[in-house]
Structure formats: C-alpha cells, structure tokens
Design an enzyme around this catalytic site. Structure first.
Site, PDB file in Angstrom:
ATOM      1  N   THR A   1       0.843  -1.207   0.000  1.00 13.03           N
ATOM      2  CA  THR A   1       0.000   0.000   0.000  1.00 13.03           C
ATOM      3  C   THR A   1       0.875   1.252   0.000  1.00 13.03           C
ATOM      4  O   THR A   1       0.401   2.352   0.271  1.00 13.03           O
ATOM      5  CB  THR A   1      -0.961   0.018   1.221  1.00 13.03           C
ATOM      6  OG1 THR A   1      -0.169  -0.129   2.402  1.00 13.03           O
ATOM      7  CG2 THR A   1      -1.974  -1.100   1.158  1.00 13.03           C
TER       8      THR A   1
ATOM      9  N   LEU B   1       5.521   3.486  -3.813  1.00 15.14           N
ATOM     10  CA  LEU B   1       6.261   2.828  -4.901  1.00 15.14           C
ATOM     11  C   LEU B   1       5.407   1.773  -5.598  1.00 15.14           C
ATOM     12  O   LEU B   1       5.383   1.667  -6.826  1.00 15.14           O
ATOM     13  CB  LEU B   1       7.536   2.177  -4.337  1.00 15.14           C
ATOM     14  CG  LEU B   1       8.333   1.388  -5.356  1.00 15.14           C
ATOM     15  CD1 LEU B   1       9.101   2.334  -6.264  1.00 15.14           C
ATOM     16  CD2 LEU B   1       9.303   0.416  -4.684  1.00 15.14           C
TER      17      LEU B   1
ATOM     18  N   ARG C   1      -0.842  -3.934   6.000  1.00 19.28           N
ATOM     19  CA  ARG C   1      -1.469  -3.878   7.330  1.00 19.28           C
ATOM     20  C   ARG C   1      -2.926  -3.451   7.255  1.00 19.28           C
ATOM     21  O   ARG C   1      -3.697  -3.703   8.152  1.00 19.28           O
ATOM     22  CB  ARG C   1      -0.699  -2.884   8.195  1.00 19.28           C
ATOM     23  CG  ARG C   1       0.067  -3.599   9.277  1.00 19.28           C
ATOM     24  CD  ARG C   1       0.659  -2.643  10.237  1.00 19.28           C
ATOM     25  NE  ARG C   1       1.284  -1.529   9.532  1.00 19.28           N
ATOM     26  CZ  ARG C   1       2.171  -0.705  10.090  1.00 19.28           C
ATOM     27  NH1 ARG C   1       2.555  -0.900  11.313  1.00 19.28           N
ATOM     28  NH2 ARG C   1       2.691   0.286   9.414  1.00 19.28           N
TER      29      ARG C   1
ATOM     30  N   HIS D   1      21.706   6.194  -8.501  1.00 15.89           N
ATOM     31  CA  HIS D   1      21.440   6.504  -9.904  1.00 15.89           C
ATOM     32  C   HIS D   1      22.599   7.258 -10.570  1.00 15.89           C
ATOM     33  O   HIS D   1      23.024   6.916 -11.671  1.00 15.89           O
ATOM     34  CB  HIS D   1      20.168   7.335 -10.038  1.00 15.89           C
ATOM     35  CG  HIS D   1      18.974   6.743  -9.347  1.00 15.89           C
ATOM     36  ND1 HIS D   1      18.765   5.383  -9.283  1.00 15.89           N
ATOM     37  CD2 HIS D   1      17.926   7.306  -8.701  1.00 15.89           C
ATOM     38  CE1 HIS D   1      17.624   5.160  -8.620  1.00 15.89           C
ATOM     39  NE2 HIS D   1      17.109   6.308  -8.260  1.00 15.89           N
TER      40      HIS D   1
HETATM   41  C1  BG6 Z   1      13.937   7.452  -6.971  1.00 20.10           C
HETATM   42  C2  BG6 Z   1      14.074   8.477  -5.874  1.00 20.10           C
HETATM   43  O1  BG6 Z   1      14.860   6.419  -6.806  1.00 20.10           O
HETATM   44  O2  BG6 Z   1      14.180   8.088  -8.214  1.00 20.10           O
HETATM   45  C3  BG6 Z   1      13.110   9.608  -6.083  1.00 20.10           C
HETATM   46  O3  BG6 Z   1      13.829   7.850  -4.635  1.00 20.10           O
HETATM   47  C4  BG6 Z   1      13.276  10.216  -7.452  1.00 20.10           C
HETATM   48  O4  BG6 Z   1      13.275  10.613  -5.106  1.00 20.10           O
HETATM   49  C5  BG6 Z   1      13.246   9.118  -8.509  1.00 20.10           C
HETATM   50  O5  BG6 Z   1      12.219  11.124  -7.668  1.00 20.10           O
HETATM   51  C6  BG6 Z   1      13.610   9.668  -9.873  1.00 20.10           C
HETATM   52  O6  BG6 Z   1      13.345   8.699 -10.806  1.00 20.10           O
HETATM   53  P1  BG6 Z   1      13.029   9.095 -12.306  1.00 20.10           P
HETATM   54  O7  BG6 Z   1      12.882   7.779 -12.990  1.00 20.10           O
HETATM   55  O8  BG6 Z   1      11.782   9.910 -12.295  1.00 20.10           O
HETATM   56  O9  BG6 Z   1      14.210   9.885 -12.762  1.00 20.10           O
END
Ligand code: BG6
Length: 478
Positions: A13, A16, A45, A232
């Site tokens: 829930t 993500l 939950r 990333h």
């Molecule tokens: C996620 C972060 O991993 O990546 C977020 O937790 C962020 O805070 C997101 O907004 C960005 O992903 P994308 O694919 O929109 O560049």
C-alpha cells in the site's frame, strides 16, 4: 529456467507499489508477458480484500501505465490478485503465506531497509521458504548506512543465497542508459576520443521539478545524496567512464563499473535545500519534515578519477528536487583543437549530450564554416530524438516494467551485485567525511529555480557553466 509463478509484494500500500510496480505489472500483462499461472500477493497492514485493494490501485494503474487500460486485460490482471492482511514483524502472521506448492516465488521488498531483515527471518522461521524456490527484489536504499548494509547482506545471503538477491536500481532499466554502451562501444567515432586527451569536462545532471511529496520520513534520513547520487548518478557515471566489458554479463559490466567507482574522489561539494517560492512550499514546510531540517534536497559535486584515461578531467554531478526543469542528461565537452586556420574556435565548444529523460536522444554540437567567403567558424548541431519516433515511444518499456519482466524470467543482468552496493556506500561515506571536514553548509534555493548560486560558481571558476538540456532546442532555432 522457469518463470516466477508467485509474486509477493511487501509494502503493497506504499507509494512505490501504486506508482511504479502495479503499472509495470499491468503493462507486462498487456504485452502478454506474465505467465498464465502467476499470482500476485499483496501484503499490507490495512484491512482490505483483493477486490478493495485492486479498486484502490486501479486509478494509479490507469495513470501510470503507458497503455490505455483495457477492460478485458484488466479483468485478467485483477484475477491474479490476493491480498493478505498481516503485520510483517510478527512471525505468526507468516503462516498466511505458507504455500505447499513447488512454486517459483519472487518477493518484492518495497519497504524501508529496516524491515528487510525481519521479513527475511520471518519468512524462514515460519517455513514459507521450505517448498519451492525463493528470490527477492530489494528496493533501494540497501541498508541504512555502510555497516548496516554489510550486516544486511550477510543475513540475506545466508537466507536466500547471493544468486537469489536482485538489488534494483531502476535507472538501469532506462532505455538510454542501456544505450550508453552502444553509443560508446558501437561507434568508432566516440570511443577513440573518450579520454583525457580529448575530453575537457563531463557533466551529469538529474534535475527534478517535483518536491519530496509525501515521502518526508524516508527523505529526511536519505537526503539527495543517498536518494540519487549514491545509486542513480553513480550508475550513470560509471557507464560513462567504464572500460569496455568483455561481455554483457552482470559480472563483466559490474567489474568495470566498480573500477570506476573506486577511482573517484571528491574535490568540491555544494549542498542545497529548496525554500518556498510563490505557491510552492519550502522543504521544511512539507508534511512530516522537521521544520528545522538540514537535509539536502540538492547536491552538486566536482569529482576526479584516477583512471588513467580520465586523470585531470573534471567531472561535475548535480541533482535536485524542485528545480525549474525535469531533465537527466550526460554532457561531454571536448577540448578545443588548436588550428592556425581559424581564430574563433575557442568560443565554440564541441559537445555531446546524451539525453536520458524525459526526451531520449543524442545531441552533438560541432564546428563548421560559415557559408560564403567568410572563414568564421559556426557551431552546428545534430539532434537525434529517439523518443520522437512513435514506434520507439510505444515499444520502450518503462524502467520498472523492464526490470520486473527480467526478474520474473530470472535475468539478473540489470541488477546490482553486492560489490557495487558496497562501493557506493563507501562513496557515500567519503562524501559525508568530506562534508564534515570542509564544513560544507546548506544553501537555500527558491523552489522552481536552477539551484543554489554556489553550484553555478563551482563551474564558473573553471570558466565553464552547467549545460542545460534546453540548449538542444537551439538546433532548430539556428
Ligand atoms: C527514486 C528516488 O529512486 O528516483 C526519487 O527515490 C526520485 O526521489 C526518482 O524522484 C527519480 O526517478 P526518475 O525515474 O523519475 O528519474
């Protein structure tokens, strides 16, 4: 190798799951890529049933899916769902997950890292892992700090085995990131000049317009460094700098990526936090955020690499929330050639921009002579827009769709091995040591701007500026 037959989401829930996982699964359904016997178990939950859960999820799926939701396909999708109301820290509740079949189980831990260990231990203790095969996808961050990550890795490896751990970084599922290797290694043009003799500077920007949304409690702990840089941006940077891997295997690629991460050192750092601007709230006013928070929502770094090909090449990374544009780009600026034939070369830098998102493509700016008798040099541009081609757009899976599809089919190529994760934690620790040693102060920047002035200054004193992705629109303007 079989296809997973049971997919179980912990944290079903959460944001993500609604925003990314369920739309991705629906897209796989629509493409006919979910095995006919696959069931999707959502653990939470809240007192819900499969029917009320799917009803809550449906608007998210409609919003997040790249296909229009088709009633017939949705009915097929919905029939796969089961909702289990349970407390994930209570081992007794796990009886509800015991499945006597020889199924091929894939779990998704879409929860904070503090819950990874209790869930794994409870699954084991309750006997859920006794029958069939069991694999786990682990959302980032993997651990709360370097020490915790190491401990967690030992626990999870003992319970599931390394080959069954899928540590996800959704950037690796993005089409243009996979394309970096093709651009570099499938073209003579670029790879030959991909070194310090020709490259003047590298810039990587991951700018977002969104704020922290309703993720305050998580973000307060993570900040932009853990949320974006450590995973990333390091993935992107290592793809840009790595030596050619010997194969497309996960091990071969990650070996090269690891060499790059090990070679990095930080020389300058700017940390920022967005403040209110007009209608837009400041970070400190966001829900569940400390009104005196010193968490960074913006980071700019100047890095160096000791890799022999890139010694002396400045590498700039920046990322931030509530900036004035959504754009992820990699910009490679080349050194100016010296030629007695032309006298205005210096002002026209050759550059290559790899556009990761939202536009996907490659922009290349180079020099040509102004038409006519004039010997003046003029910059000209080539702009390949991959996402402008309709077939490309509809055929490109979203990052989570790609990665979930891979995991269901047991393909680990785009998942991160422990060595990489450990190195990225070491990098994050080095950043926090740098911050303490140099007393880096947080700079406020108004929401919907380009970030703190100090981030601009980081480049100005080397005579450079951040290249914005809007520059690529000039191609049509000139
Ligand atoms: C996620 C972060 O991993 O990546 C977020 O937790 C962020 O805070 C997101 O907004 C960005 O992903 P994308 O694919 O929109 O560049």
């Amino acid at each position: 190798m079989t296809e997973a037959t049971r997919f179980t989401i912990f944290g079903s829930t959460g944001d993500l799951t609604y925003r990314k996982l369920l739309p991705a699964l629906y897209q796989l359904e629509a493409r006919g890529l979910l095995a006919s016997g696959l069931t999707i178990t959502c653990v939470g939950r809240k007192p819900l049933t499969a029917v009320t859960y799917v009803a809550t999820a449906r608007p998210w799926i409609e919003k997040g899916s790249r296909f229009r939701v088709d009633p017939e396909i949705f009915a097929r999708f919905e029939a796969r769902f089961r909702y289990v109301e349970m407390e994930i820290t209570q081992v007794e509740d796990y009886d509800l997950l015991v499945d006597e079949s020889e199924g091929d189980h894939l779990y998704y831990f879409a929860v904070a890292p503090a819950y990874f260990e209790p869930i794994a231990r409870n699954l084991k203790e309750a006997g859920v892992l006794n029958q069939g095969t069991h694999r786990v996808i682990l959302e980032k961050p993997f651990g709360e700090d370097e020490t915790h990550a190491r401990h967690l890795n030992t626990v999870l490896t003992d319970i599931f085995g390394e080959s069954n751990l899928y540590r996800i970084d959704h950037y690796l599922g993005k089409e243009m990131i996979q394309n970096i290797l093709a651009i570099r290694f499938a073209n003579r043009l670029f790879e030959g000049i991909w070194n310090r003799n020709f490259i003047k500077e590298i810039q990587i920007t991951a700018a977002e317009t969104i704020g922290v949304e309703n993720r305050g409690p998580y973000y307060e702990k993570a900040g932009a460094i853990q949320d974006m840089v450590q995973n990333h941006l390091l993935q992107l940077l290592s793809y840009v700098l790595m030596d050619p891997p010997t194969s497309r295997s996960e091990e071969a690629i990650q070996r090269q990526q690891s060499d790059i991460i090990r070679s990095l050192s930080v020389t300058e750092m700017v940390l920022g936090q967005y403040s209110a601007n007009g209608e837009l709230k400041g970070y400190r006013e966001e829900s569940k955020v400390d009104p005196q928070s010193v968490t960074e929502t913006f980071v700019a770094l100047k890095l160096g690499s000791s890799h022999e090909k890139f010694i002396g090449v400045p590498i700039y990374l920046r990322t931030g929330k509530r900036l004035d544009q959504k754009a992820t780009t990699i910009t490679v600026l080349f050194k100016t050639p010296s030629s007695p034939l032309f006298d205005n070369l210096k002002s026209h830098q050759e550059m290559l921009i790899i556009k990761i998102q939202p536009d996907e493509g490659i922009y290349f700016r180079f020099n040509a002579k102004k038409p006519g008798t004039d010997q003046t040099i003029n910059p000209v541009m080539m702009n390949f827009c991959q996402s402008c081609i309709y077939e490309n757009r509809i055929n490109t899976p979203e990052a989570y769709e790609r990665l979930l599809g891979d995991a269901l089919r047991h393909d680990k190529t785009l998942f991160t091995g422990w060595d990489m994760v450990e190195l990225t934690w070491q990098f994050a620790s080095a950043l926090s040591a740098f911050k303490t040693k140099h007393g880096v102060m947080l700079q406020l920047y108004p929401a919907n701007t380009d970030g703190p002035q100090a981030a601009q200054d980081l480049l100005h004193h080397t005579g450079s500026t951040w290249i914005r992705s809007d520059i690529t629109e000039e191609a049509y303007a000139l």
